[in-house]
Enzyme design. Sequence first.
Site, PDB file in Angstrom:
ATOM      1  N   GLN A  72      54.652  33.644  41.095  1.00 24.22           N
ATOM      2  CA  GLN A  72      53.631  33.445  40.071  1.00 24.22           C
ATOM      3  C   GLN A  72      54.079  33.950  38.699  1.00 24.22           C
ATOM      4  OE1 GLN A  72      49.952  34.896  42.629  1.00 24.22           O
ATOM      5  NE2 GLN A  72      49.272  33.911  40.749  1.00 24.22           N
ATOM      6  N   HIS A  73      53.451  33.391  37.668  1.00 23.48           N
ATOM      7  CA  HIS A  73      53.464  33.894  36.288  1.00 23.48           C
ATOM      8  C   HIS A  73      54.721  33.584  35.489  1.00 23.48           C
ATOM      9  CE1 HIS A  73      49.967  36.131  37.557  1.00 23.48           C
ATOM     10  NE2 HIS A  73      50.643  36.991  38.260  1.00 23.48           N
ATOM     11  N   ASP A 228      53.096  31.725  45.076  1.00 23.78           N
ATOM     12  CA  ASP A 228      53.556  32.318  46.329  1.00 23.78           C
ATOM     13  C   ASP A 228      52.437  33.014  47.096  1.00 23.78           C
ATOM     14  OD1 ASP A 228      53.393  34.372  44.438  1.00 23.78           O
ATOM     15  OD2 ASP A 228      55.407  35.133  44.800  1.00 23.78           O
TER      16      ASP A 228
END
Length: 475
Positions: A72-73, A228
């Site tokens: 993520q991110h 994820d």
Amino acid sequence: MSQQRLVAGVDCSTQATKVVVVDASTGEVLREGRAPHPDATQVDPAEWWKAWEIASDGLLDGVEAISVAGQQHGMVLLDGSGEVVHPAVLWNDTSSADATQELVSELGGPEAWAAATGSVPVPSFTVTKLRWVRSAAPDAAARAAAVALPHDWMTHKLAADRSGIEDLTTDRGDASGTGWWSPTSNSYRPDLVELAFGRPLTLPRVADPAEIVGRTSTGIALAAGTGDNMAAALGLDLQPGDVAVSLGTSGTAFARCAEPTTDPSGFVAGFADATGGYLPLVCTLNAARVLSATAQLLGMELAELDEAALGSPGSAGLVMLPYLDGERTPDLPHSTGLIYGLTRATAQPATMARAAVEGMLCGLADAVDALRTQGLPVHRVLLLGGAARSRAVQAFAPALLGAPVVLPEPGEYVALGAARQAAWALTGELPIWDVATGKPESSVMTDAEATPVREQYAAVLAGTRPLLAANKDWS
């Protein structure tokens, strides 16, 4: 007898790309591959593609659908032709700490962000990295036309029927970790992109959970993919009352629920999941590597660290705040680890080993408590990730986390969750796959023993937080 149908799931994680090929109806893993990523917090996405080619080599014969789950991110900036203009800035890069404070203030504070996006940004969030890159790499920022996440970029790269940036796709789960998508309204907040970056950027279209968004050059269907943690929830088939606690590079505690959550304190991120529901989540930067770093410090193997921690009668007031890489939750990006209560009596390898295990678990216990505060029931904890294999972790976790612990059999649950999404896109039905569980180590800590450990941890954190929060350069 019906013909076996094959699907693949990809976990493009911080450390590696992992690929599993499974039976779409049963979830049985038939083939697996893996390849490492560079150990860095800013990475050329081309490295992910190299890892994919190695990890998937020879595995895809007969596969009908693929889904990619990504860390993520991570911020992937693209120009108008789809070329990467700056190394991807990953979730665990804390360069945007100062930018985070600016953004939180500019929108009106934590309450405003929680209302707008379900979460209060921390330096992990993509929106903070947009603000950072604008000043840190102005030439790259000037070339940027679109922003994507790691799973978005990998899916786009796999799709043979796409070009440029117009057909970028994502899913609501991964989009909910950007800082510019609202789980409540199920839509983007492009004004927050402009707040961070100073101008608009093309954003990926948010695909439906079971949508086929493209095909590879060999005709394999591409599912929407997800983040994820959302994929892990799918792989574990989390049910009401289940909380997953993952002890990998980072530590996470998350649960599925039917309604969006908002936490103005910023402790709980109000993410969406990959099915149309929600995934409130707490993430720490430090988990398994706390144990490996402590073992290295003590000159031990991990198995020896376990034995030492289990052999210690207690930590005797020795407290480790395990913020070895800074910390995301609590929001202390400039912090370092801290050991409190060091005396001649506690300066013993076994005591230090136990304090390390307890410190790591106390951080996750705070995370589980934060989910409880959001109204989520905690009937059992599913403990997974590399550090979940630690005998000491298993033995101390039930009392410190305040719930019975279930140990899913070791597996690539992120990749399995992605494969389950691929099967859903292929067949139109979300399959039910069994999740095998093993028996954890017997608990050796009582609730009465856990209480002072957690109280000491909280007291040390409260007393030293001003020091930990200081942005000092001691070099």
